[in-house]
Write an enzyme that holds these catalytic residues in place. Structure first.
Site, PDB file in Angstrom:
ATOM      1  N   HIS A   1      42.193  48.545  35.545  1.00  0.00           N
ATOM      2  CA  HIS A   1      41.778  46.939  35.241  1.00  0.00           C
ATOM      3  C   HIS A   1      41.912  47.440  33.442  1.00  0.00           C
ATOM      4  O   HIS A   1      41.883  48.738  33.047  1.00  0.00           O
ATOM      5  CB  HIS A   1      39.986  47.124  35.402  1.00  0.00           C
TER       6      HIS A   1
ATOM      7  N   ASP B   1      38.260  42.320  43.034  1.00  0.00           N
ATOM      8  CA  ASP B   1      39.634  41.433  43.391  1.00  0.00           C
ATOM      9  C   ASP B   1      39.771  41.768  44.764  1.00  0.00           C
ATOM     10  O   ASP B   1      40.700  41.590  45.821  1.00  0.00           O
ATOM     11  CB  ASP B   1      40.699  40.683  42.717  1.00  0.00           C
TER      12      ASP B   1
END
Ligand code: CMC
Length: 428
Positions: free
Chosen positions: A307, A364
């Protein structure tokens, strides 16, 4: 650097730039006079160090793995709130009173239908079209049916535009799914709450009575909450950037949908399941794919890992992982993809490559497993992300317009040709 300013020494001169305070996290150096004073600009590809605005909506601490909506920790919100309340919170800044909640919910219900002509537009898309492409087009088309500009100086205008967008977008998300299945297109039912209404619109079969499954509704509610806002990410920055040209709300949201579609952003939830299926089909050799992800000559990446901001863990992933376990248990499903996901997580988290680069599972990584358990097809995953992110996009658009942010127009460091004369084609 002193306490509240930074001094830049350049070309024999000293220039001072004020530090802009924050209530949490990074402070910013205000360089708005930099170019005028020095002739220099800053270069920050991917905006890794650049604050594009001052915001009061969402705060995340990437090192501690913390996320707050309007100051409330995501863990408390996910456990105690519901998606309608979260939408109100993001849009308005505080949790609603009962009267404010009812008023907001009724405001959305007022727009709980969609122009019949929209059916003709969706009709001409091939059934194989990706739902995100259809969603982005339909969102833009909404402008034609609701052309009145939002007067940002009038609170009622802003509130109505938000409520309208929220109501109609749920239809569009449901319809993009029904299109892929060849199912008739439903309008909303005002006796239901927002998530139930979406669930029914999307999944009602024409030949059966619809059964409202509480496990599914609760799971959807939680997933939507967890996706509701994430400060200045790619799609949100897109919405703000497009809106900064005073483009309308619906068109700005349509641009956000397109940005979200990319596999490095919201499209990762689809890519994760496709990756897990591929690993399973290939014999389930998790180590092989971890090795591929580490190989700089191989473009393969572990989807659902890493991320831009979280360098510890993604707090949303932690909540979703637990929710995935609970939902699979409640529905009595055993999913091989989840087994592979668990193995992948274990191997990657112990591997130096991932540890050194602080690459952890993101939101996700597990959300696709829940969507799959709920019977939602893979190509719809990013549409579900968009439905969740909508209140964040609208809140950020609203904030940008109320702050009067100037049109977004970055500069560049030019490294192309210096001026040269045109040469006619026969002399080249
Ligand atoms: N698998 C393997 N290596 C990775 C991965 C990954 N998933 N992510 C980053 N790296 C490596 C990358 O190769 C680089 O290595 P090196 O320093 O040796 O060159 C290092 O880690 C830093 O990566 P980066 O690409 O510079 O980091 P970034 O902040 O620009 O990118 C990211 C963040 C999310 C785009 C990236 O981690 C990624 O592509 N992840 C996979 C896609 C994904 O899961 N996206 C969903 C993000 S969360 C939800 C959302 O935002 O929508």
């Amino acid at each position: 650097m002193s306490d509240n300013k930074v001094i830049l020494n350049y070309d024999g001169k000293a220039f001072e730039y004020p530090i802009i305070d924050s209530t949490l996290g990074e402070k910013g150096i205000d360089i708005s006079k930099l170019r005028d004073q020095t002739g220099l600009i800053t270069l920050d590809r991917g905006f890794k160090n650049t604050g594009s605005t001052i915001s009061t909506i969402t705060y995340l601490d990437g090192d501690k793995g913390e996320l707050f909506y309007r100051g409330y920790p995501i863990e408390q919100i996910a456990e105690k709130s519901n998606f309608t309340e979260v939408m109100y919170l993001l849009l308005n800044g505080n949790l609603p009173t009962q009267a404010e909640y009812t008023n907001f919910e009724n405001g959305i219900k007022k727009y709980n239908y969609i122009a019949e002509e929209m059916k003709k537009i969706i009709d001409v898309f091939p059934r194989s079209a990706h739902p995100m492409g259809v969603l982005s087009s339909l969102t833009s088309a909404l402008t034609a049916f609701n052309p009145k500009a939002v007067n940002v100086a009038v609170k009622e205008d802003l509130d109505h535009a938000a409520e309208m967008m929220i109501a109609k977008f749920a239809h569009l998300c449901a319809w993009t799914y029904r299109k892929t299945q060849g199912l008739p297109l439903n309008h909303g039912d005002n006796s239901l709450n927002y998530v139930e209404n979406f669930y029914r619109m999307a999944f009602r079969k024409p030949n059966e009575d619809f059964v409202m499954d509480k496990v599914v509704v609760d799971a959807l509610d939680k997933l939507l909450i967890l996706h509701a806002d994430h400060e200045q990410n790619c799609s949100t920055s897109t919405v703000r950037m497009v809106g900064s040209a005073h483009t309308g709300l619906f068109a700005s949201i349509s641009a956000g949908v397109s940005a979200l579609w990319g596999p490095l952003h919201g499209g990762a939830n689809q890519a994760v399941i496709e990756m897990l299926e591929m690993i399973e089909k290939d014999g389930g050799d998790v180590a092989k794919y971890v090795a591929k992800a580490k190989d700089k000559n191989d473009s393969f990446r572990l989807m659902g890992f890493g991320h831009r901001v979280y360098k510890n863990f993604d707090p949303r992933a932690r909540i979703i992982k637990k929710a995935a376990d609970d939902i699979l248990n409640a529905l009595g499903i055993h999913d091989k993809a989840l087994d592979i996901a668990m193995q992948l997580e274990k191997v990657a988290l112990e591997d130096d490559y991932f540890v050194e680069r602080k690459l952890y599972p993101n939101v996700d990584f597990y959300s696709g497993i829940i969507y799959r358990a709920l019977g939602i097809p893979t190509e719809m995953f990013t549409v579900m992300f968009a439905l969740g992110r909508l209140p964040g996009w609208i809140s950020q658009w609203k904030e940008m317009r109320l702050l009067g942010d100037p049109i977004g127009r970055p500069r560049q460091v030019y490294q192309g040709y210096t001026p040269r004369d045109y040469v006619s084609i026969e002399n080249r």
